[in-house]
Design a protein around this motif. Structure first.
Motif, PDB file in Angstrom:
ATOM      1  N   HIS A   1      20.263   2.786 -11.935  1.00 32.78           N
ATOM      2  CA  HIS A   1      20.395   4.112 -12.551  1.00 32.78           C
ATOM      3  C   HIS A   1      19.135   4.959 -12.372  1.00 32.78           C
ATOM      4  CE1 HIS A   1      24.203   2.919 -14.210  1.00 32.78           C
ATOM      5  NE2 HIS A   1      23.665   1.896 -14.856  1.00 32.78           N
ATOM      6  N   SER A   2      17.987   4.297 -12.275  1.00 28.50           N
ATOM      7  CA  SER A   2      16.728   5.039 -12.123  1.00 28.50           C
ATOM      8  C   SER A   2      16.659   5.657 -10.734  1.00 28.50           C
ATOM      9  CB  SER A   2      15.530   4.112 -12.335  1.00 28.50           C
ATOM     10  OG  SER A   2      15.536   3.587 -13.635  1.00 28.50           O
ATOM     11  N   LYS A   3      16.433   6.957 -10.678  1.00 28.87           N
ATOM     12  CA  LYS A   3      16.337   7.660  -9.397  1.00 28.87           C
ATOM     13  C   LYS A   3      14.880   7.719  -8.972  1.00 28.87           C
ATOM     14  CE  LYS A   3      17.339  12.022  -7.050  1.00 28.87           C
ATOM     15  NZ  LYS A   3      17.843  13.412  -7.198  1.00 28.87           N
TER      16      LYS A   3
ATOM     17  N   ASN B   1      10.876  -3.909 -12.589  1.00 34.80           N
ATOM     18  CA  ASN B   1      10.355  -4.490 -13.834  1.00 34.80           C
ATOM     19  C   ASN B   1      11.104  -3.953 -15.055  1.00 34.80           C
ATOM     20  OD1 ASN B   1       8.462  -6.067 -12.529  1.00 34.80           O
ATOM     21  ND2 ASN B   1       6.811  -4.582 -12.737  1.00 34.80           N
ATOM     22  N   ASN B   2      11.399  -2.642 -15.027  1.00 32.17           N
ATOM     23  CA  ASN B   2      12.131  -2.033 -16.146  1.00 32.17           C
ATOM     24  C   ASN B   2      13.548  -2.593 -16.264  1.00 32.17           C
ATOM     25  OD1 ASN B   2       9.948  -0.425 -16.827  1.00 32.17           O
ATOM     26  ND2 ASN B   2      10.663   1.335 -15.647  1.00 32.17           N
ATOM     27  N   ALA B   3      14.069  -3.098 -15.149  1.00 30.11           N
ATOM     28  CA  ALA B   3      15.412  -3.685 -15.158  1.00 30.11           C
ATOM     29  C   ALA B   3      15.367  -5.190 -15.412  1.00 30.11           C
ATOM     30  CB  ALA B   3      16.105  -3.399 -13.827  1.00 30.11           C
TER      31      ALA B   3
ATOM     32  N   ALA C   1       9.033   1.179  -6.692  1.00 24.44           N
ATOM     33  CA  ALA C   1      10.150   0.228  -6.711  1.00 24.44           C
ATOM     34  C   ALA C   1       9.878  -0.930  -7.668  1.00 24.44           C
ATOM     35  CB  ALA C   1      10.399  -0.307  -5.313  1.00 24.44           C
ATOM     36  N   VAL C   2       8.670  -1.459  -7.618  1.00 24.84           N
ATOM     37  CA  VAL C   2       8.321  -2.576  -8.493  1.00 24.84           C
ATOM     38  C   VAL C   2       8.429  -2.162  -9.957  1.00 24.84           C
ATOM     39  CG1 VAL C   2       6.420  -4.071  -9.231  1.00 24.84           C
ATOM     40  CG2 VAL C   2       6.870  -3.740  -6.788  1.00 24.84           C
ATOM     41  N   GLU C   3       8.047  -0.922 -10.258  1.00 26.36           N
ATOM     42  CA  GLU C   3       8.145  -0.423 -11.629  1.00 26.36           C
ATOM     43  C   GLU C   3       9.610  -0.348 -12.082  1.00 26.36           C
ATOM     44  OE1 GLU C   3       7.011   3.597 -14.187  1.00 26.36           O
ATOM     45  OE2 GLU C   3       6.009   3.190 -12.274  1.00 26.36           O
TER      46      GLU C   3
ATOM     47  N   SER D   1       0.820  -1.213   0.000  1.00 29.67           N
ATOM     48  CA  SER D   1       0.000   0.000   0.000  1.00 29.67           C
ATOM     49  C   SER D   1       0.853   1.262   0.000  1.00 29.67           C
ATOM     50  CB  SER D   1      -0.932   0.010   1.220  1.00 29.67           C
ATOM     51  OG  SER D   1      -0.181   0.008   2.421  1.00 29.67           O
ATOM     52  N   CYS D   2       2.173   1.088   0.143  1.00 26.55           N
ATOM     53  CA  CYS D   2       3.095   2.220   0.190  1.00 26.55           C
ATOM     54  C   CYS D   2       3.459   2.639  -1.233  1.00 26.55           C
ATOM     55  CB  CYS D   2       4.344   1.831   0.977  1.00 26.55           C
ATOM     56  SG  CYS D   2       5.603   3.111   1.015  1.00 26.55           S
ATOM     57  N   LEU D   3       3.460   3.955  -1.492  1.00 26.55           N
ATOM     58  CA  LEU D   3       3.822   4.451  -2.816  1.00 26.55           C
ATOM     59  C   LEU D   3       5.260   4.100  -3.170  1.00 26.55           C
ATOM     60  CD1 LEU D   3       2.226   8.020  -2.966  1.00 26.55           C
ATOM     61  CD2 LEU D   3       1.502   5.970  -4.173  1.00 26.55           C
TER      62      LEU D   3
END
Length: 296
Positions: free
Chosen positions: A262-264, A211-213, A206-208, A199-201
């Motif tokens: 790399h994603s901030k 997934n991108n990695a 983080a999951v996104e 439920s935490c943003l």
């Protein structure tokens, strides 16, 4: 209806709502249990609606009770604000109710709270922890004076006051970090992912990023405490999502490492208040001091 409604009836309603027990509500108010029962019956008679479901395990609000609760909190808040104004206070006093994420309280807010409570001993500062949705709901239902959330809700009925930017990072033990740097982040597919809950943003973002990695979260663990998360991860159990500021000490002593993504991930924390909530003297001064402290 207005002639029949009395303040003690609203207080009984709120006590029962929060305590979820007639006996505990009576203890809180210093009444016998039958008095609370009578007050609730009076409210139900005045409103023409059943406000609570009574079950052997406790009570729950009816749909009418949920509507009534918003006005009950507003009524009590209005009386508290009126009392402050009538006393022409030289020093803030009264109760302030605020809800925030545990990690924000521990890493950002605690120094302010310590300073504020020393300066204002007459203020009963009640701080709760909750997820983004818990915080937003508490403000919308007039249950809270303020909330602190990691992003602007962008709602017409909510005022948002920016506080600070928060960077969130993936952390792991030195052993897991070594594996990642040797074989790549894909090895995290086989590691346990730890966060404060779905439920935490932070978790959603983080999951996104994962997934991108090319990383799929197959095994996740939800822990209620930031300190529990740090201790669990430092033992070599998986990797976690935490505010960067929360692990400065562990980074310095080598107990934790920041994984090379790399994603901030950053969030704009802010103070929220209901647009229609009339803030009293104490709440206004609290808001001003917090904004000056966290966003100078």
């Amino acid at each position: 209806m207005i002639d029949a409604l009395e303040g003690r009836l609203f207080l009984a309603f709120i006590a029962l709502l929060e305590e979820k027990s007639f006996s505990r509500a009576a203890d809180r108010l210093g009444y016998v249990q039958s008095t609370v029962t009578t007050h609730i019956q009076q409210l139900e008679k005045i409103s023409g609606q059943k406000l609570f479901h009574r079950y052997p395990r406790g009570i729950e609000l009816t749909e009418a009770g949920k509507v009534f609760s918003k006005y009950a909190y507003q009524y009590v808040h209005f009386v508290e604000s009126l009392e402050e104004s009538m006393h022409a206070l030289d020093q803030p006093r009264g109760t302030i109710r605020l809800r925030t994420q545990e990690s924000f309280f521990l890493t950002r807010m605690l120094p302010f709270v310590q300073k504020y409570t020393r300066k204002n001993p007459g203020v009963d500062l009640r701080i709760e922890q909750g997820s983004y949705q818990d915080i937003l709901k508490g403000v919308l239902d007039f249950e809270l004076d303020f909330g602190i959330v990691p992003q602007n809700p962008d709602r017409h009925d909510i005022l948002f006051y920016p506080l600070l930017e928060e960077t969130i990072v993936f952390a792991a033990s030195e052993d897991v970090d070594r594996k990642v740097r040797k074989s790549g982040v894909q090895i995290l597919n086989d590691e346990l992912f730890i966060s404060s809950g779905t439920s935490c943003l932070y978790h959603t973002s983080a999951v996104e990023v994962l997934n991108n990695a090319g990383i799929t979260v197959k095994d996740a663990l939800e822990l209620p405490s930031l300190e529990m998360i740090k201790q669990y991860v430092s033992c070599g159990k998986g990797f976690a999502l935490v505010p960067e500021i929360a692990i400065n000490t562990e980074l310095e002593n080598g107990k934790l490492k920041m994984l090379p993504f790399h994603s901030k991930m950053s969030f704009s924390h802010g103070l929220i208040v209901h647009k229609n909530r009339e803030l009293g003297f104490t709440a206004k001064s609290f808001q001003s001091e917090m904004l000056r402290f966290l966003n100078p």
